[in-house]
Design a protein around this motif. Structure first.
Motif, PDB file in Angstrom:
ATOM      1  N   LEU A  41       8.949  -2.724   5.727  1.00  0.00           N
ATOM      2  CA  LEU A  41       8.424  -3.369   6.348  1.00  0.00           C
ATOM      3  C   LEU A  41       6.859  -3.467   6.348  1.00  0.00           C
ATOM      4  CD1 LEU A  41       9.209  -7.018   8.021  1.00  0.00           C
ATOM      5  CD2 LEU A  41       9.642  -6.235   5.536  1.00  0.00           C
ATOM      6  N   ASN A  42       6.445  -2.227   7.622  1.00  0.00           N
ATOM      7  CA  ASN A  42       4.715  -2.163   7.441  1.00  0.00           C
ATOM      8  C   ASN A  42       4.509  -1.205   6.275  1.00  0.00           C
ATOM      9  OD1 ASN A  42       4.270  -3.268   9.836  1.00  0.00           O
ATOM     10  ND2 ASN A  42       5.056  -1.164  11.150  1.00  0.00           N
ATOM     11  N   TRP A  43       5.598  -0.840   5.688  1.00  0.00           N
ATOM     12  CA  TRP A  43       4.776   0.592   3.897  1.00  0.00           C
ATOM     13  C   TRP A  43       4.327  -0.562   3.474  1.00  0.00           C
ATOM     14  CZ3 TRP A  43       3.349   4.502   1.862  1.00  0.00           C
ATOM     15  CH2 TRP A  43       3.207   5.436   1.081  1.00  0.00           C
ATOM     16  N   LEU A  44       5.233  -1.869   3.267  1.00  0.00           N
ATOM     17  CA  LEU A  44       5.214  -2.163   1.751  1.00  0.00           C
ATOM     18  C   LEU A  44       3.751  -3.552   2.116  1.00  0.00           C
ATOM     19  CD1 LEU A  44       9.031  -3.814   0.891  1.00  0.00           C
ATOM     20  CD2 LEU A  44       7.605  -1.808  -0.373  1.00  0.00           C
ATOM     21  N   THR A  45       3.735  -3.670   2.807  1.00  0.00           N
ATOM     22  CA  THR A  45       2.423  -4.058   3.665  1.00  0.00           C
ATOM     23  C   THR A  45       1.821  -3.350   2.937  1.00  0.00           C
ATOM     24  OG1 THR A  45       2.756  -4.892   5.836  1.00  0.00           O
ATOM     25  CG2 THR A  45       0.744  -5.278   5.388  1.00  0.00           C
ATOM     26  N   ARG A  46       1.613  -2.220   2.745  1.00  0.00           N
ATOM     27  CA  ARG A  46      -0.276  -1.449   1.874  1.00  0.00           C
ATOM     28  C   ARG A  46       0.298  -2.126   0.255  1.00  0.00           C
ATOM     29  NH1 ARG A  46       0.561   4.789   4.279  1.00  0.00           N
ATOM     30  NH2 ARG A  46       1.047   4.065   6.124  1.00  0.00           N
ATOM     31  N   HIS A  47       1.315  -2.113  -0.452  1.00  0.00           N
ATOM     32  CA  HIS A  47       1.530  -2.260  -2.071  1.00  0.00           C
ATOM     33  C   HIS A  47       0.543  -3.384  -1.322  1.00  0.00           C
ATOM     34  CE1 HIS A  47       4.201   0.585  -0.989  1.00  0.00           C
ATOM     35  NE2 HIS A  47       4.552   0.792  -2.419  1.00  0.00           N
ATOM     36  N   LEU A  48       0.820  -4.938  -1.116  1.00  0.00           N
ATOM     37  CA  LEU A  48       0.867  -5.890  -1.414  1.00  0.00           C
ATOM     38  C   LEU A  48      -0.174  -6.437  -0.956  1.00  0.00           C
ATOM     39  CD1 LEU A  48       4.666  -7.352  -0.692  1.00  0.00           C
ATOM     40  CD2 LEU A  48       2.970  -7.183  -2.885  1.00  0.00           C
ATOM     41  N   ASN A  49      -0.885  -5.950   0.128  1.00  0.00           N
ATOM     42  CA  ASN A  49      -2.585  -6.345  -0.019  1.00  0.00           C
ATOM     43  C   ASN A  49      -3.875  -5.768  -0.587  1.00  0.00           C
ATOM     44  OD1 ASN A  49      -2.634  -7.855   2.385  1.00  0.00           O
ATOM     45  ND2 ASN A  49      -1.557  -6.559   3.861  1.00  0.00           N
ATOM     46  N   GLY A  50      -2.777  -4.661  -1.962  1.00  0.00           N
ATOM     47  CA  GLY A  50      -3.516  -3.833  -2.725  1.00  0.00           C
ATOM     48  C   GLY A  50      -4.263  -3.092  -2.317  1.00  0.00           C
ATOM     49  N   LYS A  51      -3.763  -2.745  -1.440  1.00  0.00           N
ATOM     50  CA  LYS A  51      -4.384  -1.025  -1.120  1.00  0.00           C
ATOM     51  C   LYS A  51      -3.328   0.031  -1.247  1.00  0.00           C
ATOM     52  CE  LYS A  51      -5.712  -2.931   3.697  1.00  0.00           C
ATOM     53  NZ  LYS A  51      -5.527  -2.834   4.783  1.00  0.00           N
ATOM     54  N   LEU A  52      -2.813   0.338  -2.158  1.00  0.00           N
ATOM     55  CA  LEU A  52      -1.734   1.019  -2.831  1.00  0.00           C
ATOM     56  C   LEU A  52      -1.588   0.710  -4.109  1.00  0.00           C
ATOM     57  CD1 LEU A  52       1.240   3.696  -0.505  1.00  0.00           C
ATOM     58  CD2 LEU A  52       1.285   2.232  -3.348  1.00  0.00           C
ATOM     59  N   PHE A  53      -1.542   2.004  -5.100  1.00  0.00           N
ATOM     60  CA  PHE A  53      -0.891   1.765  -5.832  1.00  0.00           C
ATOM     61  C   PHE A  53      -0.356   2.798  -6.618  1.00  0.00           C
ATOM     62  CE2 PHE A  53      -5.487   0.326  -5.087  1.00  0.00           C
ATOM     63  CZ  PHE A  53      -5.691  -0.979  -5.743  1.00  0.00           C
ATOM     64  N   ARG A  54       0.495   2.573  -7.526  1.00  0.00           N
ATOM     65  CA  ARG A  54       1.655   3.700  -8.229  1.00  0.00           C
ATOM     66  C   ARG A  54       0.993   4.006  -9.524  1.00  0.00           C
ATOM     67  NH1 ARG A  54       7.399   4.847  -8.076  1.00  0.00           N
ATOM     68  NH2 ARG A  54       8.046   6.672  -9.901  1.00  0.00           N
ATOM     69  N   LEU A  55       0.158   4.631 -10.420  1.00  0.00           N
ATOM     70  CA  LEU A  55       0.097   5.077 -11.157  1.00  0.00           C
ATOM     71  C   LEU A  55       1.010   6.350 -11.664  1.00  0.00           C
ATOM     72  CD1 LEU A  55      -3.524   5.074 -10.148  1.00  0.00           C
ATOM     73  CD2 LEU A  55      -2.368   3.426 -11.685  1.00  0.00           C
ATOM     74  N   GLY A  56       2.231   5.170 -12.723  1.00  0.00           N
ATOM     75  CA  GLY A  56       3.329   6.938 -13.475  1.00  0.00           C
ATOM     76  C   GLY A  56       3.851   7.395 -11.723  1.00  0.00           C
ATOM     77  N   ARG A  57       4.188   8.777 -12.167  1.00  0.00           N
ATOM     78  CA  ARG A  57       4.879   9.221 -10.778  1.00  0.00           C
ATOM     79  C   ARG A  57       5.020   8.742 -10.043  1.00  0.00           C
ATOM     80  NH1 ARG A  57       7.809   9.913  -7.827  1.00  0.00           N
ATOM     81  NH2 ARG A  57      10.051  11.526  -8.121  1.00  0.00           N
ATOM     82  N   LEU A  58       2.981   9.579  -9.334  1.00  0.00           N
ATOM     83  CA  LEU A  58       2.782   8.872  -7.772  1.00  0.00           C
ATOM     84  C   LEU A  58       1.931   8.086  -7.783  1.00  0.00           C
ATOM     85  CD1 LEU A  58       0.608  12.857  -8.088  1.00  0.00           C
ATOM     86  CD2 LEU A  58       3.676  11.717  -7.160  1.00  0.00           C
ATOM     87  N   GLN A  59       1.364   7.797  -6.431  1.00  0.00           N
ATOM     88  CA  GLN A  59       1.586   6.864  -5.448  1.00  0.00           C
ATOM     89  C   GLN A  59       0.072   6.795  -5.177  1.00  0.00           C
ATOM     90  OE1 GLN A  59       5.043   5.415  -2.641  1.00  0.00           O
ATOM     91  NE2 GLN A  59       5.324   3.832  -4.135  1.00  0.00           N
ATOM     92  N   PHE A  60      -0.793   6.288  -5.405  1.00  0.00           N
ATOM     93  CA  PHE A  60      -2.288   6.553  -4.135  1.00  0.00           C
ATOM     94  C   PHE A  60      -2.623   5.289  -3.363  1.00  0.00           C
ATOM     95  CE2 PHE A  60      -1.286   8.466  -8.404  1.00  0.00           C
ATOM     96  CZ  PHE A  60      -1.716   9.814  -8.350  1.00  0.00           C
ATOM     97  N   GLU A  61      -3.465   5.931  -2.387  1.00  0.00           N
ATOM     98  CA  GLU A  61      -3.955   4.222  -1.507  1.00  0.00           C
ATOM     99  C   GLU A  61      -5.230   5.153  -1.020  1.00  0.00           C
ATOM    100  OE1 GLU A  61      -2.799   3.002   2.941  1.00  0.00           O
ATOM    101  OE2 GLU A  61      -1.600   5.119   2.468  1.00  0.00           O
TER     102      GLU A  61
END
Length: 251
Positions: free
Chosen positions: A86-106
């Protein structure tokens, strides 16, 4: 119950998300299933935030693919449906982390205790350790992987007297040298230091890590920030991963 956790994690932002996630998981299998509902239920709100920023829908789809991925991981590990990363996925759903192609960026600040310099003429980089860092005799930070070196260890120094930077260099493979060097200030400019804004790079499961795929992700990330987050310029990409350990070459 789902509504309360949803508001606390993704709307109100009161208190610590880590505390709420611990509370969810403390409920056992029921809490794990509830977490899947809460996190999947946050996707429409995230989609709205993406639209406000002009972020393409395919970025949203790629980013939230981590939810089914971690649900499957949970099923394999525990033999039951649910969500526990959950703590990891909180970043995605709060708009802090994005997947752009092969990698994710925060969006993050540089966490490394190092000073990165750029040669003013050639663009060549050079890295010096910040002062006060304890290293082992092999050049790794003392305590890395639980290993300490009380006999052969040493502590870094750094100084700038107005005309030259003097410190301990860190190699391209991440090894610090006890032999200090000097970088003339008129030839070398400071490009990055601890606390500067960076794009933190994460390596998600799935797919090969080809140089072409990574270059494409970095190119997309630069374009993505310029177009969707012009208010968040960054100085470098940063990545912490066991996949980058230089000792793999020896193994």
């Amino acid at each position: 119950a789902a509504s309360r956790y949803y508001r606390g994690l993704f709307v109100e932002g009161n208190g610590s998300s880590a505390d709420l996630n611990r509370e969810l998981l403390a409920l056992g299998p029921e809490g794990e299933r509830l977490a899947a509902v809460v996190y999947a239920g946050a996707i429409p709100r995230l989609a709205s935030r993406y639209r406000e920023r002009g972020i393409p829908a395919d970025v949203l789809i790629d980013t939230v693919q981590d939810i089914p991925l971690w649900m499957e991981t949970h099923r394999v590990r525990h033999g039951r449906p649910g969500l526990s990363e959950l703590n990891w996925l909180t970043r995605h759903l709060n708009g802090k982390l994005f997947r752009l192609g092969r990698l994710q960026f925060e969006f993050q600040t540089c966490p490394f205790a190092a000073l990165v310099f750029r040669n003013r003429e050639t663009g060549e980089p050079a890295v010096l350790s910040e002062a006060g860092i304890r290293y082992r005799g092999d050049g790794q930070v003392d305590g890395t992987c639980g290993l300490e070196d009380p006999a052969g260890g040493w502590t870094s120094d750094y100084e700038f007297d107005g005309s030259r930077h003097r410190g301990h260099p860190i190699s391209r493979t991440g090894t610090a040298s006890p032999n200090a060097i000097e970088l003339p200030g008129n030839q070398w400019e400071l490009a990055l230091r601890t606390g500067d804004p960076v794009l933190n790079v994460h390596i998600p499961e799935g797919g090969r890590m080809s140089p072409e795929a990574c270059r494409d992700s970095y190119t997309r990330a630069i374009r993505f920030v310029e177009q969707c987050f012009p208010d968040k310029p960054f100085k470098a990409f940063a990545c912490e991963s066991w996949l980058l350990d230089a000792r793999f070459r020896e193994l």
